[in-house]
Design an enzyme around this catalytic site. Structure first.
Site, PDB file in Angstrom:
ATOM      1  N   TYR A  43     -53.310 -10.584  79.575  1.00  0.00           N
ATOM      2  CA  TYR A  43     -52.607 -11.484  78.828  1.00  0.00           C
ATOM      3  C   TYR A  43     -51.024 -11.015  78.795  1.00  0.00           C
ATOM      4  CZ  TYR A  43     -50.900 -14.340  74.976  1.00  0.00           C
ATOM      5  OH  TYR A  43     -50.093 -15.241  74.119  1.00  0.00           O
ATOM      6  N   SER A  96     -43.474 -15.780  66.548  1.00  0.00           N
ATOM      7  CA  SER A  96     -44.163 -16.696  67.512  1.00  0.00           C
ATOM      8  C   SER A  96     -44.718 -17.823  66.488  1.00  0.00           C
ATOM      9  CB  SER A  96     -45.044 -16.082  68.331  1.00  0.00           C
ATOM     10  OG  SER A  96     -45.989 -17.120  68.692  1.00  0.00           O
ATOM     11  N   GLN A 147     -39.888 -19.315  65.634  1.00  0.00           N
ATOM     12  CA  GLN A 147     -40.148 -19.661  66.991  1.00  0.00           C
ATOM     13  C   GLN A 147     -40.904 -20.947  66.545  1.00  0.00           C
ATOM     14  OE1 GLN A 147     -42.956 -19.325  69.387  1.00  0.00           O
ATOM     15  NE2 GLN A 147     -42.295 -21.324  70.234  1.00  0.00           N
ATOM     16  N   TYR A 188     -42.783 -24.400  68.266  1.00  0.00           N
ATOM     17  CA  TYR A 188     -42.987 -25.471  69.232  1.00  0.00           C
ATOM     18  C   TYR A 188     -42.990 -26.790  68.601  1.00  0.00           C
ATOM     19  CZ  TYR A 188     -44.764 -21.745  72.326  1.00  0.00           C
ATOM     20  OH  TYR A 188     -44.548 -20.768  73.366  1.00  0.00           O
ATOM     21  N   THR A 201     -38.509 -23.342  71.434  1.00  0.00           N
ATOM     22  CA  THR A 201     -38.896 -23.128  72.925  1.00  0.00           C
ATOM     23  C   THR A 201     -39.253 -24.626  73.705  1.00  0.00           C
ATOM     24  OG1 THR A 201     -39.718 -21.140  72.119  1.00  0.00           O
ATOM     25  CG2 THR A 201     -40.473 -21.852  74.650  1.00  0.00           C
ATOM     26  N   ARG A 246     -52.726 -19.553  84.665  1.00  0.00           N
ATOM     27  CA  ARG A 246     -52.400 -18.026  84.775  1.00  0.00           C
ATOM     28  C   ARG A 246     -53.453 -17.405  85.256  1.00  0.00           C
ATOM     29  NH1 ARG A 246     -49.567 -17.970  78.937  1.00  0.00           N
ATOM     30  NH2 ARG A 246     -47.817 -19.141  79.339  1.00  0.00           N
ATOM     31  N   LYS A 257     -34.725 -22.025  73.317  1.00  0.00           N
ATOM     32  CA  LYS A 257     -35.060 -20.914  74.091  1.00  0.00           C
ATOM     33  C   LYS A 257     -35.740 -21.379  75.523  1.00  0.00           C
ATOM     34  CE  LYS A 257     -38.130 -16.809  74.059  1.00  0.00           C
ATOM     35  NZ  LYS A 257     -39.570 -17.460  74.816  1.00  0.00           N
ATOM     36  N   HIS A 261     -39.641 -17.538  80.148  1.00  0.00           N
ATOM     37  CA  HIS A 261     -40.855 -17.286  79.402  1.00  0.00           C
ATOM     38  C   HIS A 261     -41.620 -16.068  80.187  1.00  0.00           C
ATOM     39  CE1 HIS A 261     -43.231 -19.603  76.434  1.00  0.00           C
ATOM     40  NE2 HIS A 261     -43.801 -18.598  76.643  1.00  0.00           N
ATOM     41  N   ARG A 301     -44.058 -16.574  82.749  1.00  0.00           N
ATOM     42  CA  ARG A 301     -45.173 -17.126  82.670  1.00  0.00           C
ATOM     43  C   ARG A 301     -45.663 -18.527  82.612  1.00  0.00           C
ATOM     44  NH1 ARG A 301     -47.619 -13.136  79.474  1.00  0.00           N
ATOM     45  NH2 ARG A 301     -48.928 -14.492  78.128  1.00  0.00           N
TER      46      ARG A 301
HETATM   47  C1  LIG Z   1     -47.803 -11.967  75.730  1.00  0.00           C
HETATM   48  C2  LIG Z   1     -46.779 -12.860  75.595  1.00  0.00           C
HETATM   49  C3  LIG Z   1     -46.571 -14.010  74.659  1.00  0.00           C
HETATM   50  C4  LIG Z   1     -45.856 -14.782  74.506  1.00  0.00           C
HETATM   51  N1  LIG Z   1     -45.762 -15.752  73.552  1.00  0.00           N
HETATM   52  C5  LIG Z   1     -44.454 -16.561  73.284  1.00  0.00           C
HETATM   53  C6  LIG Z   1     -44.490 -17.370  72.314  1.00  0.00           C
HETATM   54  O1  LIG Z   1     -45.421 -17.853  71.630  1.00  0.00           O
HETATM   55  N2  LIG Z   1     -43.514 -18.248  72.173  1.00  0.00           N
HETATM   56  C7  LIG Z   1     -42.264 -17.983  72.883  1.00  0.00           C
HETATM   57  O2  LIG Z   1     -41.348 -18.823  72.879  1.00  0.00           O
HETATM   58  N3  LIG Z   1     -42.385 -17.092  73.724  1.00  0.00           N
HETATM   59  C8  LIG Z   1     -43.450 -16.393  74.134  1.00  0.00           C
HETATM   60  N4  LIG Z   1     -43.333 -15.357  75.288  1.00  0.00           N
HETATM   61  C9  LIG Z   1     -42.248 -15.323  75.964  1.00  0.00           C
HETATM   62  C10 LIG Z   1     -41.111 -14.154  75.360  1.00  0.00           C
HETATM   63  O3  LIG Z   1     -40.720 -14.713  74.171  1.00  0.00           O
HETATM   64  C11 LIG Z   1     -40.195 -13.711  76.219  1.00  0.00           C
HETATM   65  O4  LIG Z   1     -39.318 -14.914  76.755  1.00  0.00           O
HETATM   66  C12 LIG Z   1     -40.562 -13.077  77.464  1.00  0.00           C
HETATM   67  O5  LIG Z   1     -41.502 -11.967  77.088  1.00  0.00           O
HETATM   68  C13 LIG Z   1     -39.404 -12.221  78.090  1.00  0.00           C
HETATM   69  O6  LIG Z   1     -39.832 -11.399  79.204  1.00  0.00           O
HETATM   70  P1  LIG Z   1     -40.300 -10.064  79.165  1.00  0.00           P
HETATM   71  O7  LIG Z   1     -41.756  -9.978  78.634  1.00  0.00           O
HETATM   72  O8  LIG Z   1     -40.203  -9.552  80.538  1.00  0.00           O
HETATM   73  O9  LIG Z   1     -39.329  -9.113  78.138  1.00  0.00           O
HETATM   74  C14 LIG Z   1     -44.595 -14.702  75.235  1.00  0.00           C
HETATM   75  C15 LIG Z   1     -44.403 -13.582  76.373  1.00  0.00           C
HETATM   76  C16 LIG Z   1     -45.663 -12.751  76.197  1.00  0.00           C
HETATM   77  C17 LIG Z   1     -45.558 -11.533  77.273  1.00  0.00           C
END
Ligand SMILES: Cc1cc2nc3c(=O)[nH]c(=O)nc-3n(C[C@H](O)[C@H](O)[C@H](O)COP(=O)(O)O)c2cc1C
Length: 385
Positions: free
Chosen positions: A29, A111, A131, A133, A159, A168, A254, A278, A281
């Site tokens: 995940y 988050s 953050q 949504y 976001t 995914r 974001k 993101h 993702r």
């Molecule tokens: C496991 C996971 C959960 C995430 N959950 C959120 C989230 O709840 N809200 C959000 O805005 N971004 C979320 N993100 C994105 C991160 O805020 C960020 O944009 C991203 O991890 C940056 O890339 P990096 O992991 O390569 O540093 C998540 C990323 C990961 C890896």
């Protein structure tokens, strides 16, 4: 590059430990991306197209990493990205990360899907932003704003790159979203990680503490499914104008990947933007974030602060991003790995490792503070491709 993902840079030991400690479905995940994971790889690849030019004889006996971003002053140019369900990675939950953000005097995003409620995290006295949504039910969004204000966060991050949740593949393979009724193989996978399991049992509460008040579902995964389905796919720029009206504090958008969107966000009164896909993702294929940073920088012309995330894994990445005009960098997976590997101590290690490398690179480039890096701009860099 590793067998099944981009290289983890200075965090490779912590990432390895995290993968050993976590059940497969949580490790995947964290690590995984959307569709073919091309965007995930491209975020890292973008940094390999730049190098930092070594310079000598410039008195680098004192390196100052202080930065001012979004009107806040941080000791390091780092912002811990919001990461959903991070409290599931270690029994110390998101509070461990907030404590380390406070200790290092940097910013952190909470988050929407934080296991610990924002009200519990502000006790850390870290510089926290909520953050958000935007949910179909605007009363929920309004309540999130109200809570962010009342509990004393320094602002909100909206976001905008999650209109839908794409496939995914790793999560599908692991049945991640169906964990509320674990299958036998899932049970077996959890049992192979007794230390993690003991922590989860000790932690007790099987709920997404930040948002469980908005759902009648029980159990983390059921609540997550329920609330993810509530993220509003009809959201448009008019809604952002509504939000700007409803929230008179610090507002950061974001998920900006296009200069026109950056301009629009600025025109609507955003105080800052986070250039982000993101972490690979969401949209796949998308460009790497560093690839789009120069065009976005040019569009906003220094009128609002820009933070970049996605694939920041080395000190050189940080210096490159600052030289291309980011005010700070943000990262998600590295702190998630640190937390999963060793709780608070692991997050501390992540911040110390990255700080040390940034200091190394700045000293060897003859750049003594972050403003000097930004002023030097491309003159501090050497493009490789
Ligand atoms: C496991 C996971 C959960 C995430 N959950 C959120 C989230 O709840 N809200 C959000 O805005 N971004 C979320 N993100 C994105 C991160 O805020 C960020 O944009 C991203 O991890 C940056 O890339 P990096 O992991 O390569 O540093 C998540 C990323 C990961 C890896």
């Amino acid at each position: 590059m590793t067998a099944d993902g981009p290289d983890d840079g200075t965090f490779s030991n912590l990432a390895r430990k995290a993968r050993r400690r976590l059940p497969r479905l949580f490790a995947d995940y964290i690590d995984g991306g959307a569709h073919g994971e091309h965007t995930l790889h491209r975020n890292r690849a973008a940094f390999t197209r730049w190098s930092v030019t070594p310079r000598g004889l410039r008195d680098v006996s004192s390196i100052d990493l202080t930065t001012t971003c979004f009107g806040r002053t941080w000791r390091l140019p780092f912002f811990l990205a919001p990461v959903g369900f991070a409290g599931m990675f270690h029994a110390q939950d998101e509070a461990a990360t907030a404590h380390m953000a406070a200790r290092h005097s940097i910013g952190m995003g909470i988050s929407t899907f934080s296991i610990a409620a924002m009200e519990d995290l502000v006790a850390s006295e870290a510089d926290l932003m909520a953050q958000i949504y935007v949910m179909r039910d605007r009363a929920v969004t309004r309540d999130l704003l109200e809570r962010a204000k009342n509990c004393g966060t320094s602002g909100i991050i909206v976001t905008i790159d999650t209109a839908i949740t794409p496939v995914r593949e790793r999560d599908v393979r692991n049945g991640f979203l169906h964990l509320s009724r674990p299958t036998l193989p899932q049970m077996a996978s959890l049992l192979t990680r007794p230390r993690w399991l003991a922590g989860a049992v000790r932690q007790g509460g099987n709920r997404v503490g930040n948002i469980d008040r908005y759902t009648t579902s029980r159990g983390i995964m059921a609540q997550a499914r329920d609330l993810t389905a509530q993220i509003d796919p009809t959201l448009d720029w008019d809604d952002l104008a509504w939000l700007r009206d409803a929230w008179n504090g610090l507002l950061v958008i974001k998920g900006i990947m296009h200069p026109a969107d950056a301009l629009r966000a600025m025109t609507l009164g955003a105080d800052g933007i986070i250039v982000s896909n993101h972490g690979g993702r969401q949209m796949d294929p998308a460009p790497g974030t560093l690839d789009v940073l120069p065009a976005i920088t040019e569009a906003v012309g220094g009128r609002i602060d820009i933070v970049i995330d996605g694939g920041i894994r080395r000190g050189g990445d940080v210096v490159t991003a600052l030289a291309l005009s980011a005010k700070a960098v943000s990262f998600g997976r590295p702190w998630a790995w640190g937390l999963a590997a060793h709780g608070e101590r692991g997050v501390n290690a992540v911040l110390e490792l990255l700080e040390r490398e940034v200091r190394d690179v700045m000293a060897l480039a003859g750049l003594c503070d972050t403003e000097t890096v930004r002023k030097a701009g491309r003159a501090a860099l050497w493009p490789l491709a």
